[in-house]
Scaffold this motif. Structure first.
Motif, PDB file in Angstrom:
ATOM      1  N   GLU A 458       0.906  -1.336  -0.162  1.00  0.00           N
ATOM      2  CA  GLU A 458       0.108  -0.054  -0.035  1.00  0.00           C
ATOM      3  C   GLU A 458       0.873   1.107  -0.048  1.00  0.00           C
ATOM      4  OE1 GLU A 458      -3.630   2.358  -0.006  1.00  0.00           O
ATOM      5  OE2 GLU A 458      -3.255   0.100  -0.163  1.00  0.00           O
ATOM      6  N   LYS A 459       2.128   1.409   0.621  1.00  0.00           N
ATOM      7  CA  LYS A 459       2.698   2.425   1.109  1.00  0.00           C
ATOM      8  C   LYS A 459       3.594   2.684  -0.316  1.00  0.00           C
ATOM      9  CE  LYS A 459       5.912   4.825   4.181  1.00  0.00           C
ATOM     10  NZ  LYS A 459       6.766   4.709   5.609  1.00  0.00           N
ATOM     11  N   ARG A 461       3.028   1.460  -3.013  1.00  0.00           N
ATOM     12  CA  ARG A 461       2.106   1.415  -4.336  1.00  0.00           C
ATOM     13  C   ARG A 461       2.619   0.303  -5.370  1.00  0.00           C
ATOM     14  NH1 ARG A 461       0.490   6.993  -6.580  1.00  0.00           N
ATOM     15  NH2 ARG A 461      -1.067   5.966  -7.459  1.00  0.00           N
ATOM     16  N   SER A 463       2.695  -3.139  -7.665  1.00  0.00           N
ATOM     17  CA  SER A 463       1.590  -3.597  -8.627  1.00  0.00           C
ATOM     18  C   SER A 463       1.514  -4.998  -7.944  1.00  0.00           C
ATOM     19  CB  SER A 463       2.275  -3.525  -9.993  1.00  0.00           C
ATOM     20  OG  SER A 463       3.569  -4.342 -10.225  1.00  0.00           O
TER      21      SER A 463
END
Length: 500
Positions: A458-459, A461, A463
């Protein structure tokens, strides 16, 4: 073969092969000698090198004291709609002609397939693809006639049937006439394994050595970045020495690629992972394969081994982007107007690069006046999807002269290789493939490890591909440690090798 008579043409059929990728496609060489105006014709979609076999066969027979009959000689290559390339059709054409002329017994020759190029004096020269031809002969329940210099190579693919290595056409005729019997090719002996440069030569560089061990254990791709002379190429060249030996199936597959390329040395199987390091001036066909005859490229020659690209941004954009498919699929398809060929290309991708064109980005005393823009421009050629395919990204920092002189000798390749082999065996026993190829659903993680991976994804980002590769590297670290499931500290270490 039909019996020659004044009214019936003499016809002989000899088995040979064309090559599609690394596969040997059976080709029947039909030779007919019939009444008519003297001529020597070759039909059946033959390229120029096959058509020129007429003159080589004629000269080889002349060297034996034989002359072509003053009749119509027709050579037909079946199937007629398959393109035939290469001088290896010389020998089957000559054998078929000798059978049709009544010099050799068709019954004795028909139990063999044949490949070989003829010299004007009758010598049988080495050709590409003998290993694949030997495997094709086994599938067709035939022996194989090949150049004497490649008899050992043929024996690797044809250890259950007859391999006849002939130095000259005259020796082959004498053999079938019972005058001087050729000795059968010996069974291949065990290879002397060479491991290459030793990792003990690398002093310091603890992070780089650790990343190299993880990459070797899981067959992961890796990108090294650092200033000139930091040791990136030195590390990469020592990666093959810590990889496990190839299995017999891998050795045969890789050796067949080298055989059809004509670079298999001394008839020996490739038993160690190959290491290919093309120059950045290499063209797209040289990297992925292609050209007029759809030959294998560097990605296929590195199959089951290492493909190292030094100075990564110096390669053309098209070359770099063409690597994306084989990195994912393990194969490369070459489509041409006259060819559609697929080669294996399951390689471990290792790359190295400077941080900028001058190489000293971040060094206040040595960096150029264009910093930091020069670094952005230099690395812009490497696309995001390409960087996303790198499992490990490592910053290699140079050692000072004092550190180099005082650093103790590093751990040797043999010690690291033993750990890599144990970790790789765990992977093969668990899932049948290295961690770089496994689905993340097959890998067990504890709750803390999963939570950290989710937070990091999440942090940062990441894929979906990035998350998958993070979990795979974490599993490899766990395998090196010998733990059953992925734990939090395994994910934490794997995160240190993700590109920010």
């Amino acid at each position: 073969m039909t019996s020659p008579s004044p009214h019936t043409p003499a016809l002989a059929r000899i088995q040979s092969f064309a090559f599609s990728g690394i596969e040997a496609v059976p080709v029947t060489v039909e030779v007919q000698v019939s009444s008519g105006l003297p001529a020597f014709l070759v039909v059946g979609l033959a390229d120029k090198s096959v058509g020129e076999a007429r003159e080589r066969v004629r000269a080889a027979l002349t060297a034996m004291g034989l002359a072509l009959p003053p009749k119509r000689i027709l050579v037909n290559l079946v199937p007629a709609d398959l393109l035939k390339e290469g001088a290896h059709f010389d020998l089957p054409i000559a054998l078929g002609l000798l059978c049709a002329m009544g010099i050799l017994s068709f019954e004795a020759v028909s139990v063999y397939a044949a490949v070989g190029e003829l010299s004007l004096d009758g010598r049988i020269n080495p050709v590409a693809g003998v290993l694949s031809a030997a495997i094709g002969a086994v599938e067709g329940k035939l022996g194989l006639i090949c150049p004497a210099a490649q008899a050992l190579e043929a024996r690797w693919g044809n250890d259950s049937t007859d391999v006849l290595g002939a130095p000259t056409l005259a020796a082959l005729v004498s053999h079938f006439q019972g005058q001087q019997i050729l000795s059968p090719a010996p069974l291949p002996t065990k290879h002397v394994i060479e491991y290459g440069p030793d990792l003990a030569d690398v002093k310091g560089m603890a992070i780089g050595r650790r990343a190299l061990e993880i990459a070797a254990a899981g067959a992961h791709s890796m990108l090294m970045s650092g200033p000139p002379g930091a040791g990136k190429s030195m590390l990469a060249s020592r990666l093959p020495g810590i990889l496990p030996n190839l299995t017999r199936e891998e050795a045969l597959e890789t050796s067949r690629i080298h055989s059809v390329s004509g670079i298999l040395q001394n008839g020996r199987l490739v038993v160690r992972p190959p290491y290919r390091a093309p120059h950045h001036s290499a063209s797209l066909p040289a990297i992925v394969g292609g050209g007029a005859k759809a030959r294998p490229g560097e990605v296929s020659l590195a199959n089951n081994g290492v493909l190292f690209l030094d100075e990564l941004p110096e390669f053309s954009r098209s070359c770099l982007e063409s690597l994306r498919q084989p990195i994912e699929t393990g194969s490369i398809s070459i489509a041409r107007a006259a060819h559609h060929t697929t080669y294996p290309a399951r390689f471990q991708f290792i790359a190295a690069m400077n941080p900028c064109r001058c190489g000293y980005l971040g060094d206040l005393e040595r960096s150029c006046r264009k910093a930091p823009r020069c670094g952005e421009d230099y690395t812009a050629k490497i696309s995001g999807p390409m960087l996303d395919r790198m499992d490990l990204c490592v910053q290699i920092e140079p050692l000072s002269p004092i550190d180099i002189s005082r650093a103790p000798k590093g751990e040797c390749s043999a010690a690291v290789r033993s750990r890599v082999e144990i970790a790789r065996k765990r992977q093969i026993d668990r899932q049948g493939v290295p961690n770089s190829q496994v689905s993340p659903d097959q890998l067990d993680m504890d709750d803390d490890a999963r939570s950290l991976a989710e937070q990091a994804a999440e942090k940062l980002r990441l894929s979906n591909r990035g998350i998958t590769r993070l979990i795979r590297v974490s599993r490899t670290i766990a395998d090196l440690e010998g733990t059953l499931s992925i734990q939090r500290h395994h994910v934490a270490e794997a995160l240190t090798f993700r590109r920010r």
